[in-house]
Design a protein around this motif. Structure first.
Motif, PDB file in Angstrom:
ATOM      1  N   VAL A 138      82.588 -58.528  46.222  1.00 50.55           N
ATOM      2  CA  VAL A 138      81.560 -57.650  46.132  1.00 50.55           C
ATOM      3  C   VAL A 138      82.169 -56.832  47.279  1.00 50.55           C
ATOM      4  N   ILE A 139      82.683 -55.666  48.441  1.00 46.26           N
ATOM      5  CA  ILE A 139      82.515 -54.983  49.223  1.00 46.26           C
ATOM      6  C   ILE A 139      81.509 -53.567  49.286  1.00 46.26           C
ATOM      7  N   LYS A 140      80.665 -53.953  49.949  1.00 55.74           N
ATOM      8  CA  LYS A 140      79.514 -53.006  50.130  1.00 55.74           C
ATOM      9  C   LYS A 140      79.580 -52.099  51.137  1.00 55.74           C
ATOM     10  N   PRO A 141      79.843 -51.032  50.919  1.00 56.99           N
ATOM     11  CA  PRO A 141      79.957 -49.694  52.306  1.00 56.99           C
ATOM     12  C   PRO A 141      78.443 -50.726  53.206  1.00 56.99           C
ATOM     13  N   SER A 142      78.967 -51.280  54.459  1.00 59.15           N
ATOM     14  CA  SER A 142      77.871 -51.435  55.164  1.00 59.15           C
ATOM     15  C   SER A 142      76.952 -49.990  56.659  1.00 59.15           C
ATOM     16  N   ILE A 143      76.319 -49.504  56.639  1.00 51.82           N
ATOM     17  CA  ILE A 143      75.455 -49.022  56.771  1.00 51.82           C
ATOM     18  C   ILE A 143      74.394 -49.407  57.774  1.00 51.82           C
ATOM     19  N   ALA A 144      74.446 -48.798  59.568  1.00 50.47           N
ATOM     20  CA  ALA A 144      73.405 -48.871  60.789  1.00 50.47           C
ATOM     21  C   ALA A 144      72.582 -47.611  60.762  1.00 50.47           C
ATOM     22  N   VAL A 145      71.261 -47.847  60.794  1.00 50.48           N
ATOM     23  CA  VAL A 145      70.766 -47.053  60.782  1.00 50.48           C
ATOM     24  C   VAL A 145      70.115 -46.765  62.233  1.00 50.48           C
ATOM     25  N   LEU A 146      70.360 -46.568  63.364  1.00 49.69           N
ATOM     26  CA  LEU A 146      70.069 -46.653  64.643  1.00 49.69           C
ATOM     27  C   LEU A 146      68.681 -45.818  64.841  1.00 49.69           C
ATOM     28  N   PRO A 147      67.942 -46.132  66.225  1.00 55.58           N
ATOM     29  CA  PRO A 147      66.854 -45.454  66.332  1.00 55.58           C
ATOM     30  C   PRO A 147      66.947 -44.648  66.692  1.00 55.58           C
ATOM     31  N   PHE A 148      65.901 -43.250  66.201  1.00 56.13           N
ATOM     32  CA  PHE A 148      66.167 -41.770  66.233  1.00 56.13           C
ATOM     33  C   PHE A 148      65.703 -42.022  67.830  1.00 56.13           C
ATOM     34  N   ALA A 149      66.474 -40.576  68.279  1.00 56.56           N
ATOM     35  CA  ALA A 149      65.340 -39.818  69.779  1.00 56.56           C
ATOM     36  C   ALA A 149      64.773 -39.208  69.590  1.00 56.56           C
ATOM     37  N   ASN A 150      63.750 -39.055  70.789  1.00 62.36           N
ATOM     38  CA  ASN A 150      62.370 -38.856  70.585  1.00 62.36           C
ATOM     39  C   ASN A 150      62.781 -37.409  71.850  1.00 62.36           C
ATOM     40  N   MET A 151      63.101 -36.296  71.359  1.00 58.30           N
ATOM     41  CA  MET A 151      63.444 -35.414  72.249  1.00 58.30           C
ATOM     42  C   MET A 151      61.753 -34.504  72.831  1.00 58.30           C
ATOM     43  N   SER A 152      60.515 -34.696  72.002  1.00 56.55           N
ATOM     44  CA  SER A 152      59.830 -34.065  71.956  1.00 56.55           C
ATOM     45  C   SER A 152      59.645 -34.157  74.039  1.00 56.55           C
ATOM     46  N   VAL A 170      77.176 -44.787  60.256  1.00 57.65           N
ATOM     47  CA  VAL A 170      75.813 -45.156  61.311  1.00 57.65           C
ATOM     48  C   VAL A 170      75.342 -43.856  61.175  1.00 57.65           C
ATOM     49  N   VAL A 171      73.567 -44.371  60.842  1.00 55.85           N
ATOM     50  CA  VAL A 171      73.216 -42.947  60.773  1.00 55.85           C
ATOM     51  C   VAL A 171      72.760 -42.688  62.028  1.00 55.85           C
ATOM     52  N   GLU A 172      72.486 -41.358  62.463  1.00 61.05           N
ATOM     53  CA  GLU A 172      71.827 -41.249  63.966  1.00 61.05           C
ATOM     54  C   GLU A 172      70.787 -40.313  63.221  1.00 61.05           C
ATOM     55  N   GLY A 173      69.689 -39.519  64.735  1.00 60.30           N
ATOM     56  CA  GLY A 173      68.844 -38.484  64.805  1.00 60.30           C
ATOM     57  C   GLY A 173      68.423 -38.382  65.965  1.00 60.30           C
ATOM     58  N   SER A 174      67.329 -37.160  65.982  1.00 59.88           N
ATOM     59  CA  SER A 174      66.519 -37.162  66.609  1.00 59.88           C
ATOM     60  C   SER A 174      65.740 -36.309  66.579  1.00 59.88           C
ATOM     61  N   VAL A 175      64.187 -35.823  67.182  1.00 57.17           N
ATOM     62  CA  VAL A 175      63.160 -36.072  66.546  1.00 57.17           C
ATOM     63  C   VAL A 175      62.904 -34.851  67.947  1.00 57.17           C
ATOM     64  N   ARG A 186      61.257 -30.636  64.718  1.00 56.91           N
ATOM     65  CA  ARG A 186      62.893 -30.512  64.200  1.00 56.91           C
ATOM     66  C   ARG A 186      63.316 -31.942  63.721  1.00 56.91           C
ATOM     67  N   ILE A 187      63.903 -32.073  63.040  1.00 53.62           N
ATOM     68  CA  ILE A 187      64.232 -33.460  62.990  1.00 53.62           C
ATOM     69  C   ILE A 187      65.054 -33.422  62.448  1.00 53.62           C
ATOM     70  N   THR A 188      66.762 -34.005  63.027  1.00 51.09           N
ATOM     71  CA  THR A 188      67.785 -33.894  62.933  1.00 51.09           C
ATOM     72  C   THR A 188      68.667 -34.553  62.225  1.00 51.09           C
ATOM     73  N   ALA A 189      69.200 -35.254  61.669  1.00 48.37           N
ATOM     74  CA  ALA A 189      69.741 -36.485  61.417  1.00 48.37           C
ATOM     75  C   ALA A 189      71.408 -36.590  60.781  1.00 48.37           C
ATOM     76  N   GLN A 190      73.007 -37.346  60.582  1.00 50.81           N
ATOM     77  CA  GLN A 190      74.255 -37.258  60.229  1.00 50.81           C
ATOM     78  C   GLN A 190      74.318 -38.999  60.128  1.00 50.81           C
ATOM     79  N   LEU A 191      75.164 -38.465  59.283  1.00 51.44           N
ATOM     80  CA  LEU A 191      75.696 -39.858  59.033  1.00 51.44           C
ATOM     81  C   LEU A 191      77.150 -39.528  59.294  1.00 51.44           C
ATOM     82  N   ILE A 192      77.868 -40.671  59.828  1.00 50.92           N
ATOM     83  CA  ILE A 192      79.096 -40.826  60.894  1.00 50.92           C
ATOM     84  C   ILE A 192      79.871 -41.633  60.080  1.00 50.92           C
TER      85      ILE A 192
END
Length: 579
Positions: free
Chosen positions: A189-203, A259-264, A272-278
């Motif tokens: 049973v092959i499930k899509p594997s996903i990694a959520v990288l630590p969001f970047a603090n841009m503040s 991979v999910v990555e984003g910034s705050v 403002r929070i951005t998120a993207q799936l790659i």
């Protein structure tokens, strides 16, 4: 005390003291990661019970010796994969011994020669090896897809008689090739594997790190509750915090397809929070979103954004996976991939795509008969065919749907889909209190699952609380902006039940096609509004679509818990001229 025959697995980490002395923190973190992602799930999958653990080892009891061997071999094969790109002096490796014998169970611990032999077999093994006793070998020979070599009789410490020892032959394997009993087809049973990288603090404000890390961890935790995804653990992904990384390299190191990555960024009272799936392989951006909010309640914002991302990502991943499958046109699909395609077809909600979905989900069940999620969706797909009348034999189709849902429930009580479908089953049986209980359980397991949220709206509509139902359906639409068209049908029926006819008509207008159910409701809505022309027009379309339509048979498909709601719909149909 209880004495009975049992299979015992003894495992020990090789070179534990040396690794701890060299880098204690890293060793512990890596060991925890292996436990969480590989070892403990393998034990659970094979029905094992961890009796005790030490810093570098564990003792596990299994009801079946086949389960014990399958677990041991799976762990060793997959650990070999994990160590393939790790320096030799930093590898975490285990040696394992398995024995079958009489065990004494006493106050949560186990004793006896059966345990001692397993421990001695483990000590005989080298790193990455599995040793078993002759008692084990005789039971599993020919029943598992594993070869063994005989090591001869061995004198084991503190045992008066020698024990004949066999060693499993462990060739190179891939993550998609788990060991299975020979009686089953070896398909993963092959499930899509996903990694959520630590969001970047841009503040530029270090004090915001707690919020940024908390947001990342909440997204990761909620995604991990989705049974259709394989989510890389926090311990693995947070290694990359604060680093400038190549996403393709990181994905390869973590074994992640997405991979999910984003910034705050915080500026004054604005956030403002951005998120993207790659998609890692192609480096393609599958989905991206930006959230602009006031900082009045930072944690409410965190919950809202987490819910939105978690509700949206699985759908985006399904679309990406479907696109990838279409591009590759594989000759053979694994069970998960069949479920994936079946779900996409189901959501299109037509007779033709439902039939295709039936064929695909049947393939999934044939590939992996123990896959609860496949059985659950088989029930869902047959339930759709029954509900819309897309079948030649309604009774037989309903029986198939019910049997599939109950089979899924027997295999996995912790799948949100299983409880959602049990709720749907009890709606069909007009047992609304029971349906509500399973619906609540589904949302406990996955509060951000749009299909469970929208069905909660349906349940409340049937119970006679349409205003509450409308709130739930609207929430599901917010959770998944790309929701299936049928959500509009649920909303239209809820508005009709709430006597909000114009709102119901507006909701039905969003549907790309109208089936008999929606046409009948539209006829009733216009009739209650006093619009005889449109009421008659939709009534004519009902008769064109379903020449055998009768009001009585149509009302039999309704599940109102309040008599006045059924009478209300009946009145509208009569006024529209639908006999």
């Amino acid at each position: 005390m209880e004495q009975r025959l049992a299979a015992v697995l003894a495992a020990d980490m090789v070179g534990y003291s040396r690794l701890m002395e060299a880098d204690e923190r890293s060793t512990l973190e890596r060991l925890r990661t292996h436990r969480a992602e590989l070892i403990d799930p393998a034990i659970t999958k094979n029905r094992g019970t961890i009796i005790k653990t030490t810093g570098d080892g564990m003792l596990v009891e299994f009801p079946s010796v086949v389960d014990a061997v399958l677990c041991a071999v799976e762990v060793q094969r997959r650990m070999k994969l994990r160590n393939s790109d790790v320096a030799t002096d930093r590898r975490i490796q285990f040696r394992v011994g398995v024995n079958l014998g009489d065990i004494i169970f006493d106050e949560g611990d186990i004793y006896g020669d059966g345990v001692n032999i397993a421990a001695r077999l483990e000590q005989l093994a080298e790193a990455g090896e599995v040793n078993v006793s002759s008692a084990v070998y005789e039971q599993v020979q020919g029943r598992v897809d594993v070869e063994f070599v005989e090591l001869g009789e061995k004198i084991l410490k503190n045992l008066s008689r020698p024990v004949r020892v066999y060693q499993a032959v462990l060739p190179a394997a891939t993550a998609s090739e788990p060991v299975k009993p020979r009686s089953e087809e070896p398909v993963a049973v092959i499930k899509p594997s996903i990694a959520v990288l630590p969001f970047a603090n841009m503040s530029g404000d270090p004090d915001q790190e707690f919020f940024v890390d908390g947001l990342t961890e909440d997204i990761l935790t909620e995604l991990a509750r989705r049974h259709e995804l394989f989510v890389i653990s926090r311990n693995s992904t947070f290694v990359y915090k604060g680093q400038s990384v190549n996403l393709r390299d990181v994905a390869a190191q973590l074994g992640a397809a997405y991979v999910v990555e984003g910034s705050v960024r915080k500026a004054g009272n604005r956030l403002r929070i951005t998120a993207q799936l790659i998609e890692a392989q192609s480096d393609a951006h599958v989905w991206a979103e930006r959230y602009d909010r006031d900082m009045d309640d930072i944690f409410a914002i965190q919950d809202e954004i987490t819910s939105s991302i978690v509700a949206t990502l699985p759908g985006r991943i399904e679309e990406s996976q479907q696109s990838r499958l279409a591009r590759q046109k594989p000759a053979s699909l694994a069970a998960y991939e069949c479920v994936l395609v079946a779900k996409v077809l189901h959501h299109q909600s037509t007779r033709e795509t439902n039939l295709e979905a039936q064929q695909m989900i049947a393939r999934a069940v044939a590939l992996d008969p123990g896959y609860a999620h496949a059985h659950a969706w088989r029930g869902c797909i047959y339930g759709q065919a029954w509900g819309y009348g897309w079948c030649d034999n309604l009774e037989e189709t309903l029986d198939l749907a019910q049997a599939s849902i109950l089979k899924a429930a027997s295999l996995d009580d912790n799948d949100a889909d299983v409880h959602r479908l049990l709720a749907a089953l009890y709606i069909l049986q007009n047992d609304l209190p029971r349906a509500l209980r399973h619906q609540e359980r589904s949302l406990e397991l996955n509060p951000n699952y749009d299909l469970s949220v929208v069905q909660m709206g349906e349940v409340h509509t049937w119970l006679g609380n349409p205003e509450t139902g409308i709130e739930w359906i609207r929430k599901a639409m917010r959770l998944n902006p790309h929701h299936p068209p049928r959500f509009w049908s649920h909303l239209g029926r809820a508005h009709h039940t709430a006597r909000q006819y114009n709102e119901a008509i507006e909701a039905f207008s969003h549907l790309p096609t109208l089936e008999t159910l929606q046409l009948a409701y539209l006829a009733a809505c216009h009739a209650m509004e006093g619009d005889e022309v449109n009421a008659s027009r939709y009534a004519d379309r009902v008769r064109e679509t379903s020449p055998d339509f009768t009001r009585e048979s149509f009302l039999e498909t309704m599940h109102f818990g309040q008599r006045e709601d059924l009478d209300h719909l009946t009145d509208g149909l009569i006024r529209a001229g639908l006999a």
